[in-house]
Design an enzyme around this catalytic site. Sequence first.
Site, PDB file in Angstrom:
ATOM      1  N   MET A  87       0.807  -1.230   0.000  1.00 48.94           N
ATOM      2  CA  MET A  87       0.000   0.000   0.000  1.00 48.94           C
ATOM      3  C   MET A  87       0.839   1.278   0.000  1.00 48.94           C
ATOM      4  SD  MET A  87      -2.814  -1.502  -0.231  1.00 48.94           S
ATOM      5  CE  MET A  87      -4.076  -0.272   0.002  1.00 48.94           C
ATOM      6  N   ASN A 104       1.706  -5.868 -10.251  1.00 52.13           N
ATOM      7  CA  ASN A 104       0.796  -5.472  -9.169  1.00 52.13           C
ATOM      8  C   ASN A 104      -0.567  -6.103  -9.422  1.00 52.13           C
ATOM      9  OD1 ASN A 104      -0.147  -3.949  -6.883  1.00 52.13           O
ATOM     10  ND2 ASN A 104      -1.141  -2.531  -8.311  1.00 52.13           N
ATOM     11  N   HIS A 106      -4.539  -5.173  -8.728  1.00 52.99           N
ATOM     12  CA  HIS A 106      -5.392  -4.052  -8.340  1.00 52.99           C
ATOM     13  C   HIS A 106      -6.842  -4.532  -8.337  1.00 52.99           C
ATOM     14  CE1 HIS A 106      -6.675   0.076  -7.832  1.00 52.99           C
ATOM     15  NE2 HIS A 106      -7.605  -0.161  -8.727  1.00 52.99           N
TER      16      HIS A 106
HETATM   17  C1  GRF Z   1      -6.187  -6.870  -2.294  1.00 57.39           C
HETATM   18  O1  GRF Z   1      -7.535  -6.667  -2.606  1.00 57.39           O
HETATM   19  C2  GRF Z   1      -5.306  -6.218  -3.318  1.00 57.39           C
HETATM   20  O2  GRF Z   1      -5.801  -6.273  -4.602  1.00 57.39           O
HETATM   21  C3  GRF Z   1      -5.307  -4.796  -2.812  1.00 57.39           C
HETATM   22  O3  GRF Z   1      -5.250  -4.892  -1.424  1.00 57.39           O
HETATM   23  C4  GRF Z   1      -5.801  -6.137  -1.013  1.00 57.39           C
HETATM   24  C5  GRF Z   1      -4.721  -6.837  -0.246  1.00 57.39           C
HETATM   25  O4  GRF Z   1      -5.163  -8.041   0.293  1.00 57.39           O
HETATM   26  N1  GRF Z   1      -4.252  -4.039  -3.405  1.00 57.39           N
HETATM   27  P1  GRF Z   1      -4.099  -9.125   0.791  1.00 57.39           P
HETATM   28  O5  GRF Z   1      -3.127  -8.410   1.715  1.00 57.39           O
HETATM   29  O6  GRF Z   1      -3.426  -9.717  -0.398  1.00 57.39           O
HETATM   30  O7  GRF Z   1      -4.925 -10.108   1.551  1.00 57.39           O
END
Ligand code: GRF
Length: 211
Positions: A87, A104, A106
Amino acid sequence: MAKNYVILISGRGSNMQALIEAKLPGRCAAVIANRPDAAGLAWAQARGVPTAVVDHKAYESRDAFDAALAVEIERHAPDLVLLAGFMRVLGQDFVTRFDGRLLNIHPSLLPAFPGLRTHAAALAADVKIHGCTVHFVTPALDCGPIVIQAAVPVLPGDTEADLAARVLAQEHIVYPQAARWFLEGRIGIVDGRVALAGAATAATALRVPQA
Ligand code: GRF
């Protein structure tokens, strides 16, 4: 020599788990988090995957954080770097350094709904189809060449959590698929678009699960 990959996380790490459990044709050299409390770190450690933390709060600037993160990643000389719920926005120097080997996931059908809170945005827009996208990372946010997408319906009465769960189940399928194609050497970028070699065709880069 077997290829290796590094996964970057910020929290829960369910996409990281899906990638590691997919038994990809390569070795997970490390899981690196930008937060010491990222829950996914414990899961990786319990499975013997090396972990590291590069805490963004310890750096005075975005560039300094990016540089420290790049050093930690390069220790493993990865063929592929996978952002899995990572993030932090990465700067141009970082993205250029890992150009062509940085993917990535998304949680929207890009180019719709870049940025955060994508499921809330999809519900607010009253779209009937939502989904997720695996793409190469370029300096512009959520904008790089698309490898694969999965589409899900938006159902009457869906809450943000309902939609997030439906999309997340697909993320766990398409991200390992994209990573597998990359590690098998089947992905190229031609004129800014992803070209899939071998049995992978354009149709396989769209996943529409049957209800
Ligand atoms: C996922 O939905 C991903 O696409 C987004 O943040 C979330 C992360 O979930 N960027 P995790 O940490 O992989 O469980």
